[in-house]
Design a protein around this motif. Structure first.
Motif, PDB file in Angstrom:
ATOM      1  N   ASN A   7      -8.829  10.866  -2.944  1.00  0.00           N
ATOM      2  CA  ASN A   7      -9.075   9.456  -3.530  1.00  0.00           C
ATOM      3  C   ASN A   7     -10.745   9.777  -4.286  1.00  0.00           C
ATOM      4  O   ASN A   7     -11.666  10.014  -3.761  1.00  0.00           O
ATOM      5  CB  ASN A   7      -9.578   8.697  -2.439  1.00  0.00           C
ATOM      6  CG  ASN A   7      -9.789   7.314  -2.853  1.00  0.00           C
ATOM      7  OD1 ASN A   7     -10.106   6.896  -3.774  1.00  0.00           O
ATOM      8  ND2 ASN A   7      -9.915   6.179  -1.843  1.00  0.00           N
ATOM      9  N   HIS A  84      -2.463  11.645  -4.134  1.00  0.00           N
ATOM     10  CA  HIS A  84      -3.499  11.074  -4.469  1.00  0.00           C
ATOM     11  C   HIS A  84      -3.366   9.730  -4.806  1.00  0.00           C
ATOM     12  O   HIS A  84      -2.383   9.039  -5.081  1.00  0.00           O
ATOM     13  CB  HIS A  84      -3.651  11.596  -6.108  1.00  0.00           C
ATOM     14  CG  HIS A  84      -3.737  12.953  -6.208  1.00  0.00           C
ATOM     15  ND1 HIS A  84      -4.997  13.436  -6.577  1.00  0.00           N
ATOM     16  CD2 HIS A  84      -2.880  14.132  -6.373  1.00  0.00           C
ATOM     17  CE1 HIS A  84      -4.774  15.121  -6.684  1.00  0.00           C
ATOM     18  NE2 HIS A  84      -3.620  15.266  -6.423  1.00  0.00           N
ATOM     19  N   ARG A  85      -4.664   9.031  -4.534  1.00  0.00           N
ATOM     20  CA  ARG A  85      -4.667   7.554  -4.693  1.00  0.00           C
ATOM     21  C   ARG A  85      -4.935   7.472  -6.142  1.00  0.00           C
ATOM     22  O   ARG A  85      -5.764   8.042  -6.749  1.00  0.00           O
ATOM     23  CB  ARG A  85      -5.842   6.803  -3.811  1.00  0.00           C
ATOM     24  CG  ARG A  85      -5.910   5.548  -4.264  1.00  0.00           C
ATOM     25  CD  ARG A  85      -7.215   4.863  -3.768  1.00  0.00           C
ATOM     26  NE  ARG A  85      -7.189   3.486  -3.914  1.00  0.00           N
ATOM     27  CZ  ARG A  85      -8.617   2.872  -4.325  1.00  0.00           C
ATOM     28  NH1 ARG A  85      -9.578   3.504  -4.387  1.00  0.00           N
ATOM     29  NH2 ARG A  85      -8.542   1.645  -4.501  1.00  0.00           N
ATOM     30  N   ASN A 121      -9.518   8.957 -11.468  1.00  0.00           N
ATOM     31  CA  ASN A 121      -8.260   9.387 -10.779  1.00  0.00           C
ATOM     32  C   ASN A 121      -7.856  10.621 -11.396  1.00  0.00           C
ATOM     33  O   ASN A 121      -7.224  11.682 -10.838  1.00  0.00           O
ATOM     34  CB  ASN A 121      -7.299   8.455 -10.691  1.00  0.00           C
ATOM     35  CG  ASN A 121      -7.891   6.981  -9.659  1.00  0.00           C
ATOM     36  OD1 ASN A 121      -7.375   5.928  -9.913  1.00  0.00           O
ATOM     37  ND2 ASN A 121      -8.511   7.458  -8.835  1.00  0.00           N
ATOM     38  N   ASP A 142      -1.973   1.993  -6.052  1.00  0.00           N
ATOM     39  CA  ASP A 142      -2.313   0.884  -5.380  1.00  0.00           C
ATOM     40  C   ASP A 142      -1.584  -0.497  -5.785  1.00  0.00           C
ATOM     41  O   ASP A 142      -1.464  -1.451  -5.190  1.00  0.00           O
ATOM     42  CB  ASP A 142      -3.897   0.431  -5.928  1.00  0.00           C
ATOM     43  CG  ASP A 142      -4.897   0.995  -5.093  1.00  0.00           C
ATOM     44  OD1 ASP A 142      -4.603   1.931  -4.321  1.00  0.00           O
ATOM     45  OD2 ASP A 142      -6.170   0.742  -5.033  1.00  0.00           O
ATOM     46  N   HIS A 174      -5.076  -2.581  -3.771  1.00  0.00           N
ATOM     47  CA  HIS A 174      -5.036  -2.558  -2.191  1.00  0.00           C
ATOM     48  C   HIS A 174      -3.696  -2.396  -1.698  1.00  0.00           C
ATOM     49  O   HIS A 174      -3.629  -2.575  -0.546  1.00  0.00           O
ATOM     50  CB  HIS A 174      -6.039  -3.449  -1.619  1.00  0.00           C
ATOM     51  CG  HIS A 174      -7.327  -3.653  -2.198  1.00  0.00           C
ATOM     52  ND1 HIS A 174      -8.012  -4.623  -2.205  1.00  0.00           N
ATOM     53  CD2 HIS A 174      -8.352  -2.711  -2.370  1.00  0.00           C
ATOM     54  CE1 HIS A 174      -9.441  -4.374  -2.609  1.00  0.00           C
ATOM     55  NE2 HIS A 174      -9.592  -3.149  -2.564  1.00  0.00           N
ATOM     56  N   THR A 176      -1.629  -0.138  -0.876  1.00  0.00           N
ATOM     57  CA  THR A 176      -1.471   0.913   0.308  1.00  0.00           C
ATOM     58  C   THR A 176      -2.233   0.184   1.752  1.00  0.00           C
ATOM     59  O   THR A 176      -1.518   0.322   2.486  1.00  0.00           O
ATOM     60  CB  THR A 176      -2.234   2.214   0.014  1.00  0.00           C
ATOM     61  OG1 THR A 176      -1.915   2.603  -1.312  1.00  0.00           O
ATOM     62  CG2 THR A 176      -2.176   3.209   1.228  1.00  0.00           C
ATOM     63  N   SER A 177      -3.291  -0.387   1.390  1.00  0.00           N
ATOM     64  CA  SER A 177      -3.805  -0.964   2.766  1.00  0.00           C
ATOM     65  C   SER A 177      -2.822  -1.990   3.225  1.00  0.00           C
ATOM     66  O   SER A 177      -2.847  -2.130   4.260  1.00  0.00           O
ATOM     67  CB  SER A 177      -5.295  -1.498   2.490  1.00  0.00           C
ATOM     68  OG  SER A 177      -5.825  -1.884   3.549  1.00  0.00           O
ATOM     69  N   GLU A 379      -5.729   3.984   4.815  1.00  0.00           N
ATOM     70  CA  GLU A 379      -5.102   4.226   3.589  1.00  0.00           C
ATOM     71  C   GLU A 379      -4.729   5.784   3.340  1.00  0.00           C
ATOM     72  O   GLU A 379      -3.500   6.242   3.055  1.00  0.00           O
ATOM     73  CB  GLU A 379      -6.047   3.895   2.294  1.00  0.00           C
ATOM     74  CG  GLU A 379      -5.931   2.328   2.471  1.00  0.00           C
ATOM     75  CD  GLU A 379      -7.102   1.953   1.305  1.00  0.00           C
ATOM     76  OE1 GLU A 379      -6.720   1.453   0.164  1.00  0.00           O
ATOM     77  OE2 GLU A 379      -8.279   1.846   1.603  1.00  0.00           O
ATOM     78  N   GLU A 380      -5.344   6.452   3.886  1.00  0.00           N
ATOM     79  CA  GLU A 380      -5.387   8.186   3.995  1.00  0.00           C
ATOM     80  C   GLU A 380      -4.182   8.312   4.723  1.00  0.00           C
ATOM     81  O   GLU A 380      -3.326   9.235   4.104  1.00  0.00           O
ATOM     82  CB  GLU A 380      -6.500   8.845   4.661  1.00  0.00           C
ATOM     83  CG  GLU A 380      -7.616   8.934   3.673  1.00  0.00           C
ATOM     84  CD  GLU A 380      -8.576   7.606   3.790  1.00  0.00           C
ATOM     85  OE1 GLU A 380      -8.346   6.821   4.983  1.00  0.00           O
ATOM     86  OE2 GLU A 380      -9.330   7.445   2.815  1.00  0.00           O
ATOM     87  N   ILE A 383      -1.075   7.120   2.587  1.00  0.00           N
ATOM     88  CA  ILE A 383      -0.910   8.125   1.425  1.00  0.00           C
ATOM     89  C   ILE A 383      -0.134   9.410   1.987  1.00  0.00           C
ATOM     90  O   ILE A 383       0.793   9.695   1.470  1.00  0.00           O
ATOM     91  CB  ILE A 383      -2.129   8.403   0.873  1.00  0.00           C
ATOM     92  CG1 ILE A 383      -2.613   7.213   0.014  1.00  0.00           C
ATOM     93  CG2 ILE A 383      -1.887   9.438  -0.210  1.00  0.00           C
ATOM     94  CD1 ILE A 383      -3.975   7.164  -0.323  1.00  0.00           C
TER      95      ILE A 383
END
Length: 395
Positions: A7, A84-85, A121, A142, A174, A176-177, A379-380, A383
């Motif tokens: 990230n 990768h985010r 990114n 995201d 956000h 992913t969260s 989030e990790e 992902i």
């Protein structure tokens, strides 16, 4: 297969090595102040934390440290993929994507939509591909989760040509969260995710609220950029669009300067004149600091108003989820928010709310209440899960 999750920010690189099906994280860390003499990499491994100085180092040098640490743990050859985010995928991506040259070009095409985020990114992706050239790289966006929003939710009332020619619409962030905590909330409530209508509130220095219907995004408080919506650490959230022209003329600023101020000098910091850190503001408010008290009150008011508005997107509300640094750790913010949302059927359990800090999640409302929960986002792990699934399908 181990997945390395990356990230990248404008001067930082957060990384973690994990497998979606186990809780183990043998290596994690954060490279900060990249490109300056104060650059360093904090490494967490085997229960210990070390800091590696990296004066003047950038992303390639930071990945050099990651490679060395993996080698020391004898895990370099066990990295099967890098996830990768990526902040903005526009309307081009509704799911994670293998980072081919064509996909990376598409990420570059989204830079005008996220000029503060996507360039970082991209720089991180290029450095990671140079360091880990022998494994698949996957972009997890995201914005992808929010591609299920209906047109009535994502369209702005602006000239049609702006949307057709320039992509001016609401994208949400956000994702992913929001997806992760909705799934965890369903598990904690022991109900199928597809039967739940939830509002999820990701509250940190960046903050957004999402209406999640059956595991799919129905609306989001963030829009074309991450500036729209809630009051945030240094971001204003919603303001009158006419403000830009007004303050540009009155203060003699360019539109670029106005936008920068709304992103970096506003929000909790701007209201309080003190800090963008909710912990500091709560302490200062308790000592009688008027600006800190106002900042917290405006944050809560706008949050409660947005949560109530998101219920419209769902038709039926089954619960509210707090997550992110503020959502997980500020019992005071949660309490004040639920007090304002009593009209929706929320009743706080003060003892449960007080316990739900520092990693301790759970339901924080009384048994007869509409449930509100604290869920620790990860989030990790999300992902890593999506990266592993994509690689396993051979896509």
């Amino acid at each position: 297969m181990w997945t390395l999750v990356v990230n990248c920010g404008s001067s930082s690189l957060k990384f973690a090595l994990l497998r979606p099906d186990t809780p183990d994280v043998p290596l994690a860390g954060l490279a900060e102040r990249l490109g300056t003499d104060a650059a360093s990499v904090r490494v967490d491994r085997a229960g210990e934390r070390v800091t590696v100085p990296l004066p003047g180092g950038g992303y390639p040098e930071a990945f050099g440290v990651v490679l060395a640490e993996l080698g020391a743990l004898d895990l370099r050859e066990q990295v099967g993929a890098v996830g990768h985010r990526v902040v903005h995928g526009g309307d081009l991506f509704s799911a994670p994507a293998l980072l081919t040259p064509e996909v990376l070009d598409a990420v570059r095409a989204c830079v005008p939509l996220a000029p503060l985020h996507n360039p970082a990114n991209i720089a991180g992706i290029e450095a990671a591909q140079a360091a880990f050239g022998d494994v698949p790289h996957v972009a997890v966006f995201d914005t992808a989760f929010h591609q299920t929003m209906p047109e009535v939710a994502y369209r702005y009332a602006v000239p049609e040509s702006w949307y057709r020619q320039h992509g001016v619409r609401r994208y949400g962030f956000h994702g992913t969260s929001h997806a992760y905590v909705a799934g965890e909330a369903a598990r904690m409530l022991d109900r199928p995710l597809e039967d739940l209508n939830l509002v999820t509130a990701h509250l940190g220095n960046g903050a957004s609220v999402c209406a999640v219907a059956g595991g799919r995004s129905a609306d989001s408080s963030m829009g074309l950029t991450p500036l729209e919506g809630l009051v945030m650490g240094t971001r204003s959230g919603d303001v009158d669009p006419g403000l830009h022209d007004f303050i540009a003329r009155e203060a003699g600023l360019s539109l670029t300067q106005v936008t920068a101020a709304l992103n970096k000098e506003s929000g909790l910091l701007g209201l309080s004149g003190l800090s963008n850190d909710m912990r500091e503001l709560e302490e200062a408010a308790g000592r009688g600091h008027a600006g800190a008290r106002l900042a917290v009150e405006v944050f809560v008011y706008r949050l409660a108003k947005t949560v109530a508005g998101m219920a419209v997107a769902l038709g039926r509300l089954d619960g509210l989820v707090f997550t992110g640094g503020i959502g997980e750790n500020s019992a005071a913010v949660r309490s004040a928010t639920l007090e304002r949302l009593g009209l929706l059927g929320f009743h706080l359990d003060a003892e449960a709310n007080a316990r739900a800090v520092r990693g301790q999640g759970g339901v924080i409302t009384t048994p007869e209440s509409l449930p509100a929960l604290v869920v620790n986002t990860n989030e990790e792990r999300m992902i890593a899960r999506e990266t592993a699934q994509l690689v396993a399908r051979g896509l």
